[in-house]
Scaffold this motif. Structure first.
Motif, PDB file in Angstrom:
ATOM      1  N   VAL A   1       0.838  -1.203   0.000  1.00 46.57           N
ATOM      2  CA  VAL A   1       0.000   0.000   0.000  1.00 46.57           C
ATOM      3  C   VAL A   1       0.871   1.250   0.000  1.00 46.57           C
ATOM      4  O   VAL A   1       0.635   2.203  -0.753  1.00 46.57           O
ATOM      5  CB  VAL A   1      -0.956  -0.012   1.222  1.00 46.57           C
ATOM      6  CG1 VAL A   1      -1.565   1.359   1.454  1.00 46.57           C
ATOM      7  CG2 VAL A   1      -2.034  -1.062   1.039  1.00 46.57           C
ATOM      8  N   LEU A   2       1.924   1.248   0.823  1.00 40.93           N
ATOM      9  CA  LEU A   2       2.781   2.435   0.921  1.00 40.93           C
ATOM     10  C   LEU A   2       3.548   2.681  -0.379  1.00 40.93           C
ATOM     11  O   LEU A   2       3.682   3.828  -0.820  1.00 40.93           O
ATOM     12  CB  LEU A   2       3.761   2.285   2.084  1.00 40.93           C
ATOM     13  CG  LEU A   2       3.110   2.362   3.472  1.00 40.93           C
ATOM     14  CD1 LEU A   2       4.097   1.932   4.546  1.00 40.93           C
ATOM     15  CD2 LEU A   2       2.615   3.779   3.734  1.00 40.93           C
ATOM     16  N   HIS A   3       4.027   1.599  -1.004  1.00 39.33           N
ATOM     17  CA  HIS A   3       4.732   1.773  -2.272  1.00 39.33           C
ATOM     18  C   HIS A   3       3.775   2.271  -3.348  1.00 39.33           C
ATOM     19  O   HIS A   3       4.144   3.100  -4.181  1.00 39.33           O
ATOM     20  CB  HIS A   3       5.414   0.463  -2.701  1.00 39.33           C
ATOM     21  CG  HIS A   3       6.728   0.231  -2.010  1.00 39.33           C
ATOM     22  ND1 HIS A   3       6.823  -0.238  -0.723  1.00 39.33           N
ATOM     23  CD2 HIS A   3       8.003   0.459  -2.420  1.00 39.33           C
ATOM     24  CE1 HIS A   3       8.098  -0.308  -0.382  1.00 39.33           C
ATOM     25  NE2 HIS A   3       8.833   0.099  -1.386  1.00 39.33           N
ATOM     26  N   PHE A   4       2.554   1.767  -3.307  1.00 37.34           N
ATOM     27  CA  PHE A   4       1.541   2.235  -4.262  1.00 37.34           C
ATOM     28  C   PHE A   4       1.256   3.722  -4.045  1.00 37.34           C
ATOM     29  O   PHE A   4       1.219   4.514  -4.994  1.00 37.34           O
ATOM     30  CB  PHE A   4       0.257   1.414  -4.116  1.00 37.34           C
ATOM     31  CG  PHE A   4      -0.887   1.948  -4.930  1.00 37.34           C
ATOM     32  CD1 PHE A   4      -0.835   1.917  -6.319  1.00 37.34           C
ATOM     33  CD2 PHE A   4      -1.993   2.512  -4.321  1.00 37.34           C
ATOM     34  CE1 PHE A   4      -1.879   2.420  -7.085  1.00 37.34           C
ATOM     35  CE2 PHE A   4      -3.044   3.023  -5.076  1.00 37.34           C
ATOM     36  CZ  PHE A   4      -2.980   2.976  -6.461  1.00 37.34           C
ATOM     37  N   ALA A   5       1.089   4.097  -2.783  1.00 38.70           N
ATOM     38  CA  ALA A   5       0.782   5.497  -2.472  1.00 38.70           C
ATOM     39  C   ALA A   5       1.910   6.408  -2.930  1.00 38.70           C
ATOM     40  O   ALA A   5       1.669   7.487  -3.503  1.00 38.70           O
ATOM     41  CB  ALA A   5       0.535   5.663  -0.974  1.00 38.70           C
TER      42      ALA A   5
END
Lengths: 246, 313
Positions: free
Chosen positions: A107-111
């Motif tokens: 999720v953090l890499h996507f964000a």
């Protein structure tokens, strides 16, 4: 605070302590776009590109580059390291499933990639007068599918490699052709027709075409969206099938 | 001292039950028919040489590994099937694991607190484990001993009913080791059951109510530390320099004597308290004076070495 929120919060802190990852994901695509935009001939309409300017083509390319940086360059060593160093194993003895840790990182890499994409689009618009995506829903869908494909490819690389070293090596091997498919060296739209015909069936070649069409204002071809989605599905299945928790 | 709990009250259900546990890796049996039961509030030690199957056994108890055969119950839960419930009552310190390199001690304690419904006060734990000065230090910068203490804190942070500690004090200096022992005793006194894998005899002798000595995937002996020492042959060692030679026939006739040995004019006899009295009577009868007489108890070390020695070699 729920356990998953606590995990996400902790991983966000950790993510913010990785300046190199942040640079390659968030800063590099914007910097690259800026450098390309400073080349005067790239700001001239090109009849060979149907009147588009090179810089127009490079906005979607750099959006994809952000996804590739996040999914294939940055994510795999993190996931692999969590596995190799027994962090997942330690967490599996708590009431929280170690999948929460992997999810938080994805999720953090996507964000971060999404933020980077917005930065690229904003710089294109403000500095180089690149029109905002003409077909926003189409653009968003293509972007989401492209991101999904990049993250899934990174997860699949982690799944099939047993150690951080192997993950990093395989990740780098995969990284360069993916940048090529996305059009980082030559935009897909500027490729010779035969080459383009092949690249269109690669995960990021199709995403690049879909993003380009949506940027121009039309709904992307279902073929491009379909190819991107199919790649994402296959890669997710591979990652789930082969991932080992230890 | 806690003989009542050690013997086991038939009305009390054991909190950990392991029966017929088997686990093989690549056809090689690592755990080969292990069975034991741990009473609530007990500190149960698992002792044995490397490769004896200790860690594999506790990993099956923790639900990290699936046994090939056997039944395991922790507070009535099956570690594989009731994994979710088990993780809420079980605290674990693994032999080898790490945390995120850049996570600080404080963040780790807060994070793991958030995993449990009613966590312990992490500040108190940090203080007891001497981590208060290290709260802002990242995991990657901690010394081996500090990492170990942090893992002990994380094992206790969920207020577990049962805590499994694999190599509790490995990497700790003697002072920290003693502080940790005191902490574990306090934890036990608050009603927590402790399953302790250790290499240190001193630790096992000091902490454990009972000890299972593992050898080649089986339990070679299971007793209290005192019981292990007593039952090992030659639990008491008598040595002296006799004023004149003692007849070997007389020595062989000593009650409960396991072995005797002459060396450089000094006689060493291994046996029990009964043997000691018989030796004294024998010497008196023959009017032999025992110079530099020493009577020593053999240690858990001796018992351990005897239990785990490889007789085939």
């Amino acid at each position: 605070m729920s356990a998953s929120t606590a995990v996400l919060k902790a991983e966000l802190r950790l993510f913010s302590r990785e300046p190199f990852s942040l640079f390659w994901i968030v800063a590099f695509p914007a910097v690259l776009l800026t450098i390309l935009g400073l080349i005067p001939s790239f700001r001239e309409p090109d009849p060979g590109l149907g009147g588009s300017r090179v810089i127009d083509l490079y906005v979607p390319v750099n959006v994809l580059l952000a996804m590739i940086m996040a999914g294939i360059q940055a994510l795999p060593p993190v996931l692999s390291g969590y596995r190799e160093r027994g962090i997942l194993r330690r967490m599996s003895t708590t009431p929280v499933r170690p999948a929460a840790l992997l999810t938080a990182q994805i999720v953090l890499h996507f964000a971060a990639a999404l933020f980077s994409s917005l930065l690229v689009i904003a710089i294109g618009r403000l500095a180089f007068d690149v029109a905002l995506p003409g077909h926003l829903p189409g653009y968003l869908l293509a972007l989401l599918l492209g991101a999904l494909g990049a993250l899934a490819l990174g997860a699949a690389v982690t799944a099939v490699t047993p150690t951080v070293k192997a993950t990093t090596v395989v990740g780098s091997i995969v990284f360069f052709p993916m940048m090529f498919f996305a059009g980082v060296w030559v935009p897909v739209q500027a490729m010779p027709e035969v080459l383009r015909g092949i690249v269109e069936y690669s995960p990021f070649g199709a995403a690049s075409q879909a993003l380009h069409q949506a940027a121009e204002g039309g709904w992307p071809d279902w073929t491009h969206l379909g190819v991107t989605a199919a790649w994402a599905a296959v890669l997710i299945a591979a990652a789930v099938r082969w991932f080992r928790w230890e | 001292m806690r003989a009542d709990t050690v013997q086991g009250d038939p009305r009390i259900m054991p909190i950990i039950e392991v029966n017929g546990l088997r686990k093989a890796y690549g056809g090689r049996p690592v755990v080969d028919g292990v069975a034991f039961a741990v009473e609530e509030g007990e500190i149960f030690g698992i002792l044995g040489p490397n490769g004896a199957g200790k860690t594999t056994t506790v990993e099956c108890v923790e639900g990290l590994r699936e046994p090939d055969a056997g039944i395991i119950r922790v507070a009535g839960l099956d570690p594989r099937i009731d994994r979710d419930q088990l993780t809420r009552i079980l605290g674990v310190q693994l032999q080898e694991s790490e945390l995120q390199e850049k996570l600080t001690v404080r963040e780790a304690l807060e994070l793991y607190s958030a995993f449990y419904p009613a966590p312990a006060d992490w500040r108190g734990l940090a203080e007891r484990l001497g981590l208060t000065g290290k709260l802002t230090t990242r995991f990657g910068r901690l010394s081996g001993g500090q990492k170990q203490r942090l893992f002990i804190a994380l094992a206790l942070i969920g207020r577990p009913k049962v805590v499994v500690l694999d190599e509790l004090t490995t990497g700790l200096d003697p002072r920290a080791r003693r502080d940790t022992w005191k902490l574990i005793e306090d934890v036990r006194d608050s009603g927590v059951t402790v399953l302790l894998v250790t290499h240190f005899m001193e630790e096992a002798q000091r902490l454990c109510d009972r000890i299972a000595v593992f050898k080649q995937g089986r339990i070679a002996a299971l007793d209290t530390p005192a019981g292990l020492i007593d039952h090992s042959a030659g639990g008491t060692v008598i040595s002296f320099t006799p004023s004149r030679p003692v007849d070997d026939g007389d020595l062989a006739g000593l009650p409960e004597a396991a072995a005797f040995e002459h060396r450089d004019g000094r006689l060493t006899i291994r046996g029990t308290d009964t043997t000691v009295n018989a030796v004294i009577t024998l010497l008196a009868r023959h009017q032999i004076t025992a110079h530099r007489l020493r009577v020593t108890d053999s240690t858990l070390d001796d018992a351990f070495l005897e239990l785990t020695q490889d007789r085939e070699n």
